[in-house]
Design a protein around this motif. Structure first.
Motif, PDB file in Angstrom:
ATOM      1  N   THR A 115      -5.384  -8.059  -5.799  1.00  0.00           N
ATOM      2  CA  THR A 115      -5.140  -7.238  -4.602  1.00  0.00           C
ATOM      3  C   THR A 115      -3.839  -6.466  -4.741  1.00  0.00           C
ATOM      4  O   THR A 115      -3.756  -5.269  -4.378  1.00  0.00           O
ATOM      5  CB  THR A 115      -5.079  -8.142  -3.355  1.00  0.00           C
ATOM      6  OG1 THR A 115      -6.305  -8.859  -3.224  1.00  0.00           O
ATOM      7  CG2 THR A 115      -4.834  -7.315  -2.101  1.00  0.00           C
ATOM      8  N   LEU A 116      -2.816  -7.124  -5.295  1.00  0.00           N
ATOM      9  CA  LEU A 116      -1.535  -6.454  -5.512  1.00  0.00           C
ATOM     10  C   LEU A 116      -1.677  -5.299  -6.489  1.00  0.00           C
ATOM     11  O   LEU A 116      -1.127  -4.199  -6.277  1.00  0.00           O
ATOM     12  CB  LEU A 116      -0.507  -7.472  -6.021  1.00  0.00           C
ATOM     13  CG  LEU A 116       0.895  -6.936  -6.324  1.00  0.00           C
ATOM     14  CD1 LEU A 116       1.548  -6.397  -5.054  1.00  0.00           C
ATOM     15  CD2 LEU A 116       1.758  -8.032  -6.938  1.00  0.00           C
ATOM     16  N   LYS A 162      -4.345  -3.599  -7.053  1.00  0.00           N
ATOM     17  CA  LYS A 162      -5.078  -2.524  -6.388  1.00  0.00           C
ATOM     18  C   LYS A 162      -4.128  -1.646  -5.569  1.00  0.00           C
ATOM     19  O   LYS A 162      -4.268  -0.418  -5.510  1.00  0.00           O
ATOM     20  CB  LYS A 162      -6.178  -3.101  -5.493  1.00  0.00           C
ATOM     21  CG  LYS A 162      -7.364  -3.671  -6.248  1.00  0.00           C
ATOM     22  CD  LYS A 162      -8.452  -4.150  -5.294  1.00  0.00           C
ATOM     23  CE  LYS A 162      -9.628  -4.750  -6.055  1.00  0.00           C
ATOM     24  NZ  LYS A 162     -10.314  -3.758  -6.918  1.00  0.00           N
ATOM     25  N   THR A 163      -3.135  -2.325  -4.947  1.00  0.00           N
ATOM     26  CA  THR A 163      -2.121  -1.568  -4.198  1.00  0.00           C
ATOM     27  C   THR A 163      -1.320  -0.679  -5.146  1.00  0.00           C
ATOM     28  O   THR A 163      -1.060   0.498  -4.854  1.00  0.00           O
ATOM     29  CB  THR A 163      -1.178  -2.537  -3.456  1.00  0.00           C
ATOM     30  OG1 THR A 163      -1.941  -3.365  -2.583  1.00  0.00           O
ATOM     31  CG2 THR A 163      -0.133  -1.785  -2.664  1.00  0.00           C
ATOM     32  N   TYR A 164      -0.944  -1.260  -6.299  1.00  0.00           N
ATOM     33  CA  TYR A 164      -0.217  -0.464  -7.294  1.00  0.00           C
ATOM     34  C   TYR A 164      -1.088   0.685  -7.816  1.00  0.00           C
ATOM     35  O   TYR A 164      -0.594   1.778  -8.098  1.00  0.00           O
ATOM     36  CB  TYR A 164       0.223  -1.359  -8.459  1.00  0.00           C
ATOM     37  CG  TYR A 164       1.330  -2.333  -8.114  1.00  0.00           C
ATOM     38  CD1 TYR A 164       2.279  -2.013  -7.154  1.00  0.00           C
ATOM     39  CD2 TYR A 164       1.427  -3.557  -8.757  1.00  0.00           C
ATOM     40  CE1 TYR A 164       3.298  -2.898  -6.841  1.00  0.00           C
ATOM     41  CE2 TYR A 164       2.440  -4.450  -8.454  1.00  0.00           C
ATOM     42  CZ  TYR A 164       3.375  -4.110  -7.481  1.00  0.00           C
ATOM     43  OH  TYR A 164       4.379  -4.989  -7.173  1.00  0.00           O
ATOM     44  N   THR A 176      -3.366   2.295  -6.167  1.00  0.00           N
ATOM     45  CA  THR A 176      -3.343   3.363  -5.150  1.00  0.00           C
ATOM     46  C   THR A 176      -2.051   4.164  -5.246  1.00  0.00           C
ATOM     47  O   THR A 176      -2.054   5.411  -5.162  1.00  0.00           O
ATOM     48  CB  THR A 176      -3.472   2.741  -3.746  1.00  0.00           C
ATOM     49  OG1 THR A 176      -4.682   1.999  -3.676  1.00  0.00           O
ATOM     50  CG2 THR A 176      -3.484   3.822  -2.678  1.00  0.00           C
ATOM     51  N   MET A 177      -0.947   3.453  -5.453  1.00  0.00           N
ATOM     52  CA  MET A 177       0.338   4.136  -5.623  1.00  0.00           C
ATOM     53  C   MET A 177       0.327   5.011  -6.858  1.00  0.00           C
ATOM     54  O   MET A 177       0.835   6.154  -6.850  1.00  0.00           O
ATOM     55  CB  MET A 177       1.457   3.098  -5.722  1.00  0.00           C
ATOM     56  CG  MET A 177       1.656   2.277  -4.453  1.00  0.00           C
ATOM     57  SD  MET A 177       2.717   0.816  -4.692  1.00  0.00           S
ATOM     58  CE  MET A 177       4.208   1.578  -5.329  1.00  0.00           C
ATOM     59  N   ILE A 200       9.268  -1.136  -5.352  1.00  0.00           N
ATOM     60  CA  ILE A 200       8.656  -0.498  -4.184  1.00  0.00           C
ATOM     61  C   ILE A 200       9.609   0.542  -3.592  1.00  0.00           C
ATOM     62  O   ILE A 200       9.203   1.664  -3.232  1.00  0.00           O
ATOM     63  CB  ILE A 200       8.267  -1.549  -3.131  1.00  0.00           C
ATOM     64  CG1 ILE A 200       7.202  -2.491  -3.681  1.00  0.00           C
ATOM     65  CG2 ILE A 200       7.764  -0.869  -1.858  1.00  0.00           C
ATOM     66  CD1 ILE A 200       5.913  -1.819  -4.049  1.00  0.00           C
TER      67      ILE A 200
END
Length: 408
Positions: free
Chosen positions: A147-148, A150-152, A154-155, A362
């Motif tokens: 999940t982490l 996936k966030t990266y 998107t970034m 971040i």
């Protein structure tokens, strides 16, 4: 049952915040005790040996004999027609009691097998349970890291759109997700295998689902270890029981080298002499008898005595050897449990620092600059520290199970 109570308080102490889950582990152990075929095997073996007390509590068969005089011998009182005899041999005084004592000592030895098997089973169930917890915890960590990532991802996609990252960064993040997903799927299969193993210990269907504790906390303080209890461990007590059984065997051997006493009675039927009248005409003969069986050639009993002496010496050496091994196992478990706590503390510190590094990245993204190679490196380190933390907790509890097996 005493062992179970001690173990139960141990589990409650170290999992006080997870009372329900600890109760569930205790339930698994109880089911294993009730259904495990190995325990049932040892219990039947104990009952068989205990039943032999009734087998040895007997005396030799009574001998009966009947004879008919084909050629009737004539006596003054008449002709002898037939003969009936009965004879009973009796062992020397106290022999039967010693036989019972010997068989009882063998039953006591066999009972120790039940105690040892239950201890080992309890340790196996607990360790398998902790393996399932570790597997489940690792799966959760992998899912969180996916999940982490996936966030990266998107970034990274956003950065690609504004020209601050390349498509390669996105692909690397996706490949890392694939790797973690693969590891998670492998763990799922390993979970099923371990669950089958635990169900087999409980002697039930392989597919029965086992509810696992959500989290295990590292205890702040360790339970006190009573090393002196090691000297009365069931594995060592079994040697004491064996030694005692040989002592009883020797007492029985000495008693069986004593004479046996026999009591008997002969009855001879006498036919009255015809055409004669006198006292005792046709009077039957009754002859009580006493006999003694003496083992004059007693080399057999001397040999058994020598064998018993040698067996007792062997048992003493075996006990000392096993004590040395158990002491080594205990020392290793204590040290490895200390090492597990050290590893846990180190992993906790490293994980906090990895989280701090993640926050810095971040913030860098918010200012418009981010290195996704650093992102992957930090994520990999973070996963490593999380896995190390889980393994340290598992090792602590596994080593505690071994210590409990040896000292409770």
């Amino acid at each position: 049952m005493k062992i179970l109570i001690k173990y139960w308080f141990f589990i409650v102490f170290i999992c006080i915040s997870n009372f329900t889950q600890a109760q569930q582990l205790q339930s698994l152990i109880d089911d294993a005790f009730a259904n495990n075929p190995e325990i049932q095997k040892y219990e039947l073996q104990y009952k068989i040996v205990a039943e032999k007390v009734n087998e040895v509590n007997n005396i030799p068969n009574t001998e009966f004999g009947v004879g008919y005089f084909v050629s009737e011998p004539e006596t003054r009182t008449g002709a002898q027609r037939f003969k009936v005899s009965a004879k009973q041999m009796l062992p020397w005084f106290g022999t039967i009691t010693l036989r019972e004592n010997y068989v009882t000592s063998l039953a006591d030895t066999k009972y120790q097998d039940i105690v040892i098997a239950k201890r080992k089973l309890m340790a196996s169930v607990s360790q398998s349970y902790y393996n399932l917890y570790t597997n489940q915890a690792k799966q959760l960590v992998l899912s969180e890291n996916v999940t982490l990532l996936k966030t990266y991802e998107t970034m990274a996609l956003t950065s690609v759109e504004v020209g601050k990252a390349s498509a390669v960064d996105v692909l690397r993040l996706q490949m890392r997700q694939n790797d973690l997903q693969q590891l998670k799927e492998v763990l799922e299969q390993q979970f099923l295998s371990e669950q089958t193993y635990l169900n087999n210990l409980l002697n039930r269907e392989n597919g029965v689902q086992i509810t696992i504790i959500d989290s295990l906390n590292m205890p702040k303080e360790d339970l006190e270890i009573n090393v002196e209890n090691l000297s009365v461990h069931p594995e060592l007590l079994k040697f004491d029981k064996l030694y005692h059984s040989i002592t009883e065997s020797e007492l029985l051997n000495q008693k069986e080298s004593s004479p046996m006493i026999g009591f008997g009675l002969d009855y001879i039927n006498v036919e009255p002499r015809p055409d004669m009248s006198f006292s005792d005409n046709g009077k039957d003969i009754v002859m009580p008898m006493v006999s003694v069986s003496i083992p004059i050639f007693n080399k057999k009993y001397k040999s058994v005595t020598k064998q018993n002496e040698l067996q007792q010496q062997e048992i003493n050496y075996q006990k000392q050897e096993r004590l040395n091994n158990l002491e080594s196992l205990l020392d290793k478990a204590i040290n490895e449990r200390i090492a597990a706590k050290i590893s846990y503390i180190t992993a906790l510190k490293n994980l906090k620092q990895a989280k701090d590094a993640e926050q810095i990245l971040i913030k860098s993204y918010e200012t418009g600059t981010i290195n996704f190679n650093d992102v992957l490196d930090i994520q990999e380190l973070q996963l490593k520290f999380q896995i190390n933390q889980i393994e340290a907790v598992k090792n602590y509890y596994v080593q505690s199970t071994i210590i409990n097996y040896l000292t409770d």
